[in-house]
Design a protein around this motif. Structure first.
Motif, short mmCIF file in Angstrom:
data_model
loop_
_atom_site.label_atom_id
_atom_site.label_comp_id
_atom_site.label_asym_id
_atom_site.label_seq_id
_atom_site.Cartn_x
_atom_site.Cartn_y
_atom_site.Cartn_z
N LEU A 1 -5.51 2.15 -2.32
CA LEU A 1 -5.33 3.57 -2.04
C LEU A 1 -6.39 4.09 -1.08
O LEU A 1 -6.12 4.89 -0.17
CB LEU A 1 -5.36 4.37 -3.34
CG LEU A 1 -4.18 4.12 -4.31
CD1 LEU A 1 -4.42 4.87 -5.61
CD2 LEU A 1 -2.86 4.55 -3.68
N GLU A 2 -7.63 3.60 -1.27
CA GLU A 2 -8.71 4.01 -0.37
C GLU A 2 -8.45 3.51 1.05
O GLU A 2 -8.63 4.23 2.03
CB GLU A 2 -10.04 3.48 -0.89
CG GLU A 2 -11.23 3.90 -0.05
CD GLU A 2 -12.54 3.38 -0.62
OE1 GLU A 2 -13.58 3.51 0.08
OE2 GLU A 2 -12.55 2.83 -1.73
N ALA B 1 -5.54 2.80 2.32
CA ALA B 1 -4.40 3.53 2.87
C ALA B 1 -4.84 4.83 3.52
O ALA B 1 -4.30 5.24 4.56
CB ALA B 1 -3.38 3.79 1.76
N LEU B 2 -5.83 5.49 2.92
CA LEU B 2 -6.38 6.71 3.52
C LEU B 2 -7.15 6.39 4.79
O LEU B 2 -7.00 7.06 5.82
CB LEU B 2 -7.29 7.42 2.51
CG LEU B 2 -6.60 8.18 1.38
CD1 LEU B 2 -7.64 8.63 0.35
CD2 LEU B 2 -5.85 9.39 1.91
N ALA C 1 0.83 -1.20 0.00
CA ALA C 1 0.00 0.00 0.00
C ALA C 1 0.86 1.25 0.00
O ALA C 1 0.58 2.23 -0.69
CB ALA C 1 -0.93 -0.01 1.22
N LYS D 1 -3.49 4.97 -11.94
CA LYS D 1 -3.85 3.69 -11.34
C LYS D 1 -3.59 2.54 -12.32
O LYS D 1 -3.23 1.43 -11.91
CB LYS D 1 -5.32 3.72 -10.91
CG LYS D 1 -5.58 4.68 -9.76
CD LYS D 1 -7.05 4.80 -9.44
CE LYS D 1 -7.27 5.84 -8.34
NZ LYS D 1 -8.71 6.06 -8.08
N TYR E 1 0.56 9.31 -5.31
CA TYR E 1 0.51 10.66 -4.75
C TYR E 1 1.79 11.46 -4.95
O TYR E 1 1.74 12.69 -5.09
CB TYR E 1 0.18 10.60 -3.25
CG TYR E 1 -1.22 10.13 -2.96
CD1 TYR E 1 -2.32 10.94 -3.23
CD2 TYR E 1 -1.45 8.86 -2.43
CE1 TYR E 1 -3.61 10.51 -2.97
CE2 TYR E 1 -2.74 8.42 -2.16
CZ TYR E 1 -3.83 9.25 -2.44
OH TYR E 1 -5.10 8.83 -2.18
N VAL F 1 -1.80 7.13 4.63
CA VAL F 1 -1.61 8.32 3.81
C VAL F 1 -2.44 9.44 4.41
O VAL F 1 -3.62 9.25 4.73
CB VAL F 1 -2.04 8.07 2.35
CG1 VAL F 1 -2.01 9.36 1.55
CG2 VAL F 1 -1.15 7.02 1.70
N ALA G 1 0.86 3.98 -2.89
CA ALA G 1 0.54 5.36 -2.53
C ALA G 1 1.65 6.30 -2.98
O ALA G 1 1.39 7.41 -3.45
CB ALA G 1 0.31 5.47 -1.03
N ARG G 2 2.90 5.86 -2.82
CA ARG G 2 4.02 6.69 -3.25
C ARG G 2 3.95 6.92 -4.76
O ARG G 2 4.16 8.04 -5.25
CB ARG G 2 5.34 6.03 -2.87
CG ARG G 2 6.57 6.80 -3.33
CD ARG G 2 7.84 6.17 -2.81
NE ARG G 2 7.91 6.29 -1.36
CZ ARG G 2 8.31 7.37 -0.72
NH1 ARG G 2 8.69 8.45 -1.40
NH2 ARG G 2 8.35 7.41 0.59
#
Length: 347
Positions: free
Chosen positions: A61-62, A64-65, A29, A43, A37, A70, A33-34
């Protein structure tokens, strides 16, 4: 692994992620994410790199938030107040509103100097190559011009006479020259007082070659920068230039604000139009036709005047400070949108 198996594994992984992410999932993840973002990869590109579907990437990614792996922060320079800026823009229907933190030592002072610095940056965004930039007299516009460090090639024209012809070199004439120097364009200053003793003298001056040449550019102005004054000593140039009898006369008409020698009552209606006949200034109907009119004004003492001018519909954008913004957000019922610039008063 076939599609159904991948979906099943993805579903299991997503289910586990909702509870706890294992080390392998955390590492993946973080890597995704790196890429997304920080490196700006899509994607689809990330999915190809990791051998998964783009839907799996979206879920990771979702997650990770959600799991705080993130953090997304919206950061603007400390002196800008994004929340107040957006609220003020929406309330008055402005194209742009920029609210600057009021200096603690000058919260009650009109037009803190940092407004000019921010307005200079804003003009750098708004002015395009080939535009005609108009500058009206005002301490805030003079501060703005002094802070300019970038402008695309454009013509710069003075929109009003000066407060005192004897200070022209240090006032709006110098502001026009400074802006033209930064942009590399032509300058069209006006070497004349803003207010004359009578209409006949003003008309004669308007016909002088240099002043007439500047007036010819008024209909070509694409971005204008103006100041706003309250109807009180030291905060309105026009107020200070009039006699006591004249001040009392215009006060009796309900004048609450002044901009470029045009007077407004608290509802934004123009009053005392006879004054304009004695002034060297851009006419209100010409101001209304300029696509972008940026007002620079701040301080709690100017809040009522700013509200009045914004209600007139002549201004499309505002640079102000938190002290004035807080007062403006509670200044009676919301006005009609400024971008609807029809003039119910026939100005």
């Amino acid at each position: 692994m076939n599609r159904s198996e991948e979906n099943a594994v993805s579903g299991m992984s997503a289910g586990r992620s909702a509870m706890r992410m294992g080390p392998a999932e955390l590492v993946q993840a973080a890597a995704m994410a790196r890429r997304f973002y920080l490196e700006g990869k899509s994607k689809i590109q990330i999915a190809e790199e990791f051998g998964v579907s783009r839907f799996k990437v979206a879920r990771v990614l979702e997650t990770a938030l959600e799991r705080d792996l993130v953090r997304i922060e919206i950061r603007v320079p400390a002196e800008l107040d994004a929340e107040r800026s957006d609220a003020l823009r929406a309330r008055y229907g402005l194209r742009h509103a920029v609210v600057v933190e009021s200096p603690a030592e000058a919260e009650e002072s009109p037009d803190p100097e940092n407004l000019g610095e921010v307005a200079a940056d804003l003009l750098g965004e708004l002015v395009n190559e080939g535009d005609v930039l108009g500058l009206a007299w005002g301490r805030s516009t003079i501060h703005m011009a002094a802070a300019l460090d970038r402008l695309p090639p454009c013509t710069v024209v003075q929109l009003t006479g000066v407060y005192d012809a004897g200070t022209a070199e240090r006032g709006s004439v110098e502001a026009v020259r400074r802006a033209a120097q930064v942009s590399g364009g032509d300058a069209h200053p006006i070497y004349a007082p803003m207010l004359l003793p009578d209409a006949a003298t003003a008309a004669a001056l308007r016909n002088q070659t240099g002043i007439a040449r500047a007036f010819e550019y008024f209909d070509k102005v694409t971005v204008a920068c103006v100041s706003i004054g309250s109807w009180e000593p030291g905060i309105s140039t026009v107020h200070d230039m009039l006699s006591d009898e004249e001040r009392a006369h215009y006060a009796s008409l309900g004048v609450a604000a002044e901009m470029s020698a045009h007077l407004f009552d608290a509802e934004g209606r123009r009053v005392g139009r006879d004054l304009g006949e004695r002034c060297i200034t851009v006419e209100a109907d010409r101001l209304r036709r300029i696509p972008e009119v940026v007002a620079i004004a701040g301080g709690h003492r100017k809040a009522a005047a700013i509200d009045a001018v914004l209600r007139s519909g002549l201004v499309t954008s505002l640079v102000t400070d938190t002290s004035a913004a807080d007062a403006l957000m509670t200044a009676g019922p919301p006005p009609r949108p400024a971008l609807n610039r029809a003039d119910p008063d026939g100005a």
